[in-house]
Design an enzyme around this catalytic site. Structure first.
Site, PDB file in Angstrom:
ATOM      1  N   ARG A  13      12.076  47.007   1.864  1.00 26.49           N
ATOM      2  CA  ARG A  13      11.709  48.352   2.433  1.00 26.49           C
ATOM      3  C   ARG A  13      12.787  49.896   2.515  1.00 26.49           C
ATOM      4  O   ARG A  13      12.303  49.859   2.446  1.00 26.49           O
ATOM      5  CB  ARG A  13      11.102  47.808   3.710  1.00 26.49           C
ATOM      6  CG  ARG A  13       9.536  47.058   3.904  1.00 26.49           C
ATOM      7  CD  ARG A  13       9.179  47.263   5.733  1.00 26.49           C
ATOM      8  NE  ARG A  13       9.650  46.301   6.634  1.00 26.49           N
ATOM      9  CZ  ARG A  13       9.883  46.207   7.318  1.00 26.49           C
ATOM     10  NH1 ARG A  13       9.647  47.594   7.636  1.00 26.49           N
ATOM     11  NH2 ARG A  13      10.431  45.602   8.363  1.00 26.49           N
ATOM     12  N   LYS A  20      20.743  45.992   1.819  1.00 22.68           N
ATOM     13  CA  LYS A  20      20.618  46.760   2.838  1.00 22.68           C
ATOM     14  C   LYS A  20      21.905  46.893   3.212  1.00 22.68           C
ATOM     15  O   LYS A  20      22.489  47.789   4.742  1.00 22.68           O
ATOM     16  CB  LYS A  20      20.112  45.663   3.190  1.00 22.68           C
ATOM     17  CG  LYS A  20      19.658  46.543   4.980  1.00 22.68           C
ATOM     18  CD  LYS A  20      18.154  46.234   4.919  1.00 22.68           C
ATOM     19  CE  LYS A  20      18.305  44.727   6.052  1.00 22.68           C
ATOM     20  NZ  LYS A  20      16.675  44.357   6.994  1.00 22.68           N
ATOM     21  N   GLN A  71      23.805  32.216   1.214  1.00 19.70           N
ATOM     22  CA  GLN A  71      22.411  31.100   1.156  1.00 19.70           C
ATOM     23  C   GLN A  71      21.673  31.511  -0.320  1.00 19.70           C
ATOM     24  O   GLN A  71      20.934  32.705   0.269  1.00 19.70           O
ATOM     25  CB  GLN A  71      21.734  31.314   2.436  1.00 19.70           C
ATOM     26  CG  GLN A  71      20.756  31.064   3.322  1.00 19.70           C
ATOM     27  CD  GLN A  71      19.625  31.603   3.288  1.00 19.70           C
ATOM     28  OE1 GLN A  71      20.148  33.088   4.068  1.00 19.70           O
ATOM     29  NE2 GLN A  71      18.952  31.308   4.857  1.00 19.70           N
ATOM     30  N   GLY A  99      23.817  41.229  10.474  1.00 18.48           N
ATOM     31  CA  GLY A  99      24.352  42.275   9.623  1.00 18.48           C
ATOM     32  C   GLY A  99      23.338  43.370   9.949  1.00 18.48           C
ATOM     33  O   GLY A  99      24.357  44.553   9.298  1.00 18.48           O
ATOM     34  N   ASN A 163      13.034  38.419  22.032  1.00 21.20           N
ATOM     35  CA  ASN A 163      13.806  37.821  21.187  1.00 21.20           C
ATOM     36  C   ASN A 163      14.909  38.224  20.263  1.00 21.20           C
ATOM     37  O   ASN A 163      14.232  38.970  20.022  1.00 21.20           O
ATOM     38  CB  ASN A 163      13.876  36.176  20.747  1.00 21.20           C
ATOM     39  CG  ASN A 163      14.753  36.028  19.867  1.00 21.20           C
ATOM     40  OD1 ASN A 163      16.108  35.781  20.590  1.00 21.20           O
ATOM     41  ND2 ASN A 163      14.539  35.302  18.246  1.00 21.20           N
ATOM     42  N   ASN A 221      15.613  48.324   8.762  1.00 22.78           N
ATOM     43  CA  ASN A 221      14.535  47.884   7.823  1.00 22.78           C
ATOM     44  C   ASN A 221      13.309  48.588   6.596  1.00 22.78           C
ATOM     45  O   ASN A 221      14.105  48.528   5.480  1.00 22.78           O
ATOM     46  CB  ASN A 221      13.732  47.237   8.422  1.00 22.78           C
ATOM     47  CG  ASN A 221      13.745  45.803   9.026  1.00 22.78           C
ATOM     48  OD1 ASN A 221      14.683  45.169   8.702  1.00 22.78           O
ATOM     49  ND2 ASN A 221      13.442  46.378  10.081  1.00 22.78           N
ATOM     50  N   ASN A 380      49.397  77.676 -11.515  1.00 18.38           N
ATOM     51  CA  ASN A 380      49.939  76.071 -11.252  1.00 18.38           C
ATOM     52  C   ASN A 380      50.087  74.929 -12.807  1.00 18.38           C
ATOM     53  O   ASN A 380      50.529  74.128 -12.830  1.00 18.38           O
ATOM     54  CB  ASN A 380      49.830  75.384 -10.283  1.00 18.38           C
ATOM     55  CG  ASN A 380      47.988  75.104 -10.238  1.00 18.38           C
ATOM     56  OD1 ASN A 380      47.611  75.617 -10.555  1.00 18.38           O
ATOM     57  ND2 ASN A 380      48.426  73.426  -9.629  1.00 18.38           N
ATOM     58  N   SER A 399      47.922  92.945  -4.341  1.00 18.78           N
ATOM     59  CA  SER A 399      46.573  92.276  -4.603  1.00 18.78           C
ATOM     60  C   SER A 399      46.327  91.791  -6.854  1.00 18.78           C
ATOM     61  O   SER A 399      47.171  92.665  -7.323  1.00 18.78           O
ATOM     62  CB  SER A 399      45.118  93.004  -4.910  1.00 18.78           C
ATOM     63  OG  SER A 399      45.133  93.415  -3.733  1.00 18.78           O
ATOM     64  N   ALA A 417      50.595  95.224  -7.374  1.00 20.93           N
ATOM     65  CA  ALA A 417      49.558  95.232  -8.149  1.00 20.93           C
ATOM     66  C   ALA A 417      49.385  95.007  -9.422  1.00 20.93           C
ATOM     67  O   ALA A 417      50.016  95.800  -9.991  1.00 20.93           O
ATOM     68  CB  ALA A 417      48.269  95.627  -7.261  1.00 20.93           C
TER      69      ALA A 417
HETATM   70  C1  UD1 Z   1      13.765  37.177  14.071  1.00 21.93           C
HETATM   71  C2  UD1 Z   1      13.946  35.977  15.097  1.00 21.93           C
HETATM   72  C3  UD1 Z   1      12.871  36.343  16.095  1.00 21.93           C
HETATM   73  C4  UD1 Z   1      13.724  37.493  17.013  1.00 21.93           C
HETATM   74  C5  UD1 Z   1      14.303  39.322  15.717  1.00 21.93           C
HETATM   75  C6  UD1 Z   1      14.401  39.929  15.525  1.00 21.93           C
HETATM   76  C7  UD1 Z   1      13.644  33.348  14.024  1.00 21.93           C
HETATM   77  C8  UD1 Z   1      12.663  32.982  13.363  1.00 21.93           C
HETATM   78  N1  UD1 Z   1      13.626  34.803  14.507  1.00 21.93           N
HETATM   79  O1  UD1 Z   1      12.599  37.160  12.944  1.00 21.93           O
HETATM   80  O2  UD1 Z   1      12.693  35.631  16.882  1.00 21.93           O
HETATM   81  O3  UD1 Z   1      12.855  38.780  17.983  1.00 21.93           O
HETATM   82  O4  UD1 Z   1      14.398  37.948  14.377  1.00 21.93           O
HETATM   83  O5  UD1 Z   1      14.496  41.052  15.427  1.00 21.93           O
HETATM   84  O6  UD1 Z   1      14.603  33.845  13.766  1.00 21.93           O
HETATM   85  N2  UD1 Z   1      18.140  36.469   7.377  1.00 21.93           N
HETATM   86  C9  UD1 Z   1      19.586  35.697   6.669  1.00 21.93           C
HETATM   87  N3  UD1 Z   1      18.458  34.341   5.878  1.00 21.93           N
HETATM   88  C10 UD1 Z   1      17.014  34.110   5.904  1.00 21.93           C
HETATM   89  C11 UD1 Z   1      16.592  35.094   6.807  1.00 21.93           C
HETATM   90  C12 UD1 Z   1      16.756  35.931   7.905  1.00 21.93           C
HETATM   91  O7  UD1 Z   1      20.254  35.693   6.285  1.00 21.93           O
HETATM   92  O8  UD1 Z   1      17.297  33.048   5.516  1.00 21.93           O
HETATM   93  C13 UD1 Z   1      18.930  37.399   8.525  1.00 21.93           C
HETATM   94  C14 UD1 Z   1      18.133  38.495   7.641  1.00 21.93           C
HETATM   95  O9  UD1 Z   1      18.661  39.452   6.482  1.00 21.93           O
HETATM   96  C15 UD1 Z   1      18.565  39.602   8.975  1.00 21.93           C
HETATM   97  C16 UD1 Z   1      17.860  38.174   9.666  1.00 21.93           C
HETATM   98  O10 UD1 Z   1      18.417  37.113   9.260  1.00 21.93           O
HETATM   99  O11 UD1 Z   1      19.527  40.333   8.964  1.00 21.93           O
HETATM  100  C17 UD1 Z   1      16.722  38.142  10.693  1.00 21.93           C
HETATM  101  O12 UD1 Z   1      16.377  37.965   9.540  1.00 21.93           O
HETATM  102  P1  UD1 Z   1      14.425  38.531   9.903  1.00 21.93           P
HETATM  103  O13 UD1 Z   1      13.443  38.072   8.961  1.00 21.93           O
HETATM  104  O14 UD1 Z   1      14.356  40.533  10.415  1.00 21.93           O
HETATM  105  O15 UD1 Z   1      14.136  37.894  10.794  1.00 21.93           O
HETATM  106  P2  UD1 Z   1      12.268  38.121  11.871  1.00 21.93           P
HETATM  107  O16 UD1 Z   1      11.387  37.293  10.938  1.00 21.93           O
HETATM  108  O17 UD1 Z   1      12.246  39.682  12.041  1.00 21.93           O
END
Ligand code: UD1
Ligand code: CA
Length: 451
Positions: A13, A20, A71, A99, A163, A221, A380, A399, A417
């Site tokens: 996004r 990002k 990953q 991050g 969370n 995002n 210069n 000047s 000047a």
């Molecule tokens: C996640 C939480 C959710 C919480 C929310 C807060 C889980 C399953 N859910 O949801 O409970 O309310 O964050 O924003 O954890 N990332 C990876 N690898 C992956 C997936 C994600 O590195 O395979 C990283 C993303 O770059 C990001 C973070 O993890 O920095 C969260 O990922 P995102 O997809 O935003 O999490 P949500 O599904 O929104």
């Protein structure tokens, strides 16, 4: 303390080729903010989980205290943390950060860590709108599990406690739990959040802590969210400046992209940008629309609007601008005046000297009480090499003078000047190089011929 920073998400996004977490907030990549906070809380081991475009992230931010875990593919937050396990020590607990959540404060993390000794500690919040977040399911007040929005039923979706994603867990427990996660859920992902139910099943206490401010746990995002958090951050910086006595004409119109140190009774007008390390001594006033980068401004100095100052040291009681440009290597003494459309580069100008209008001063050493007239240029550069101009104390430069370097103007000399100085000018004399003025009596202007 181990810190695992999740940064593998693609950031679709953002509509950008830049990964990002490399998008800048206050001139610094999002991930660099998170790394700085992780270091501030005394992380012993930091592991960044990276994915899409990750080599660029690694190249931009690698440091000796960092481990990197790829990953690929990205199968969810639980799968992401699993990739980091080999890089972190089992004896210390592990803090999970994101991050793309740049403004989380060290004080909040410290509270979470303190809450979480030998337990699973979750950072939870009660936002105005909980939509999209995982919900904290409690029974009789005790946390039982987290349910993701997409997996929640109506009753669970009505839960207001969410969370934030940031948590602390005993590392040995993570190593037990993560391989047990399944992906039979609405998103087909390995959810890190499922470790909560596993902790409860083991009888491990699950505790919670909360951020002081909602923006601490907000993620980036989109460009809109990036800009929103930028303003939050800048307002925090402005508040800190005002708390120590700095006058800001408008705290909503200042941008600090680095470290700004201010003395007493400093005034900063609207729309100034400060980059790198900038120090403003007591009683400094900065006019509107100035850009200052890596510079020191001495006590009592006034910078008028629209000045650009970079890698320069400006002394006390100077008057600079409007529209002055001080480039790298500029050093100004006390009581120096630099006026409009004057450019100074790699030059020292000693006390009480003035260049008030339209000049280029490059690679020059200028003494005290020197007056540099309007339109003066140090030549210069000969097309291949740079040369120095030396102007000793008490010199008056008329000047529209060109000083063809290398050249020296002796103490107390005056240059007429329009002089093009290509040889040294002796002290205390008038040196002038220009065609002698003459007037032709009886001369007539030509008139247009009749046809
Ligand atoms: C996640 C939480 C959710 C919480 C929310 C807060 C889980 C399953 N859910 O949801 O409970 O309310 O964050 O924003 O954890 N990332 C990876 N690898 C992956 C997936 C994600 O590195 O395979 C990283 C993303 O770059 C990001 C973070 O993890 O920095 C969260 O990922 P995102 O997809 O935003 O999490 P949500 O599904 O929104
Ligand atoms: Ca997701």
């Amino acid at each position: 303390m181990n810190v695992v920073i999740l940064a593998a998400g693609q950031g679709k996004r953002m509509h950008s080729d830049l990964p990002k977490v490399l998008h800048p907030l206050a001139g610094k990549p999002l991930l660099a903010h998170v790394l700085d906070t992780a270091r501030a809380i005394g992380a012993t081991k930091i592991c960044v989980v990276y994915g899409h475009g990750g080599e660029r992230v690694r190249a931009a931010l690698d440091a000796p205290d960092l481990a990197w875990a790829l990953q690929e593919p990205q199968l969810g937050t639980g799968h992401a943390v699993l990739q980091a396990l080999p890089a972190i020590g089992p004896s210390a607990p592990t803090l999970i950060m994101y991050g793309d959540v740049p403004l989380i404060r060290a004080s909040t993390l410290q509270r979470l860590i303190a809450a979480g000794k030998d337990s699973l500690a979750l950072l939870t919040a009660h936002p105005e709108n909980p939509q999209g977040y995982g919900r904290i399911v409690r029974v009789d007040g005790a946390v039982k599990r987290i349910v993701e929005e997409k997996d929640a039923d109506d009753a669970e979706r009505a839960i207001r406690e969410i969370n934030t994603g940031i948590l602390v867990a005993p590392t040995a427990a993570l190593a037990r739990w993560l391989p047990m996660l399944g992906n039979r859920n609405a998103q087909g992902e390995y959810y890190l959040t499922d470790i909560v139910a596993l902790a409860v099943a083991e009888g491990m206490p699950v505790v919670t802590a909360h951020p002081d401010a909602a923006w601490e746990t907000e993620g980036v995002n989109s460009k809109l969210q990036l800009a929103t958090l930028e303003r939050v951050h800048q307002r925090n910086v402005a508040d800190r400046l005002m708390e120590v006595g700095v006058t800001l004409t408008d705290p909503a119109r200042i941008d600090v992209r680095g470290e700004l140190k201010c003395g007493r009774d400093v005034n900063i007008d609207v729309s100034c940008v400060f980059e790198g390390r900038v120090e403003l001594a007591d009683n400094v006033a900065i006019g509107a629309h100035c850009v200052l980068k890596n510079c020191r401004i001495g006590r009592g100095t006034r910078i008028a609007p629209f000045c650009h100052i970079e890698d320069a040291a400006v002394g006390a009681d100077n008057i600079i601008g409007p529209y002055a440009r001080l480039r790298p290597g500029t050093e100004l003494g006390t009581g120096v005046h630099i006026g409009n459309f004057v450019e100074v580069k790699n030059s020292t100008i000693a006390d009480s000297s003035k260049a008030n209008h339209l000049a280029y001063i490059g690679d020059a050493t200028i003494g005290s009480r020197v007056n540099v007239g309007a339109g003066t240029i140090t030549c210069n550069y000969d097309g291949a090499n740079k040369h120095r101009t030396v102007i000793e104390d008490d010199v008056f430069i008329g000047s529209d003078t060109q000083l063809v370097a290398p050249v020296t103007v002796g103490r107390g000399a005056t240059l007429g000047a329009g002089t093009t100085l290509s040889k040294d000018a002796p002290p205390d004399q008038l040196t002038v190089s220009r065609a002698k003025q003459m007037s032709i009596p009886g001369w007539k202007r030509p008139v247009k011929k009749k046809v």
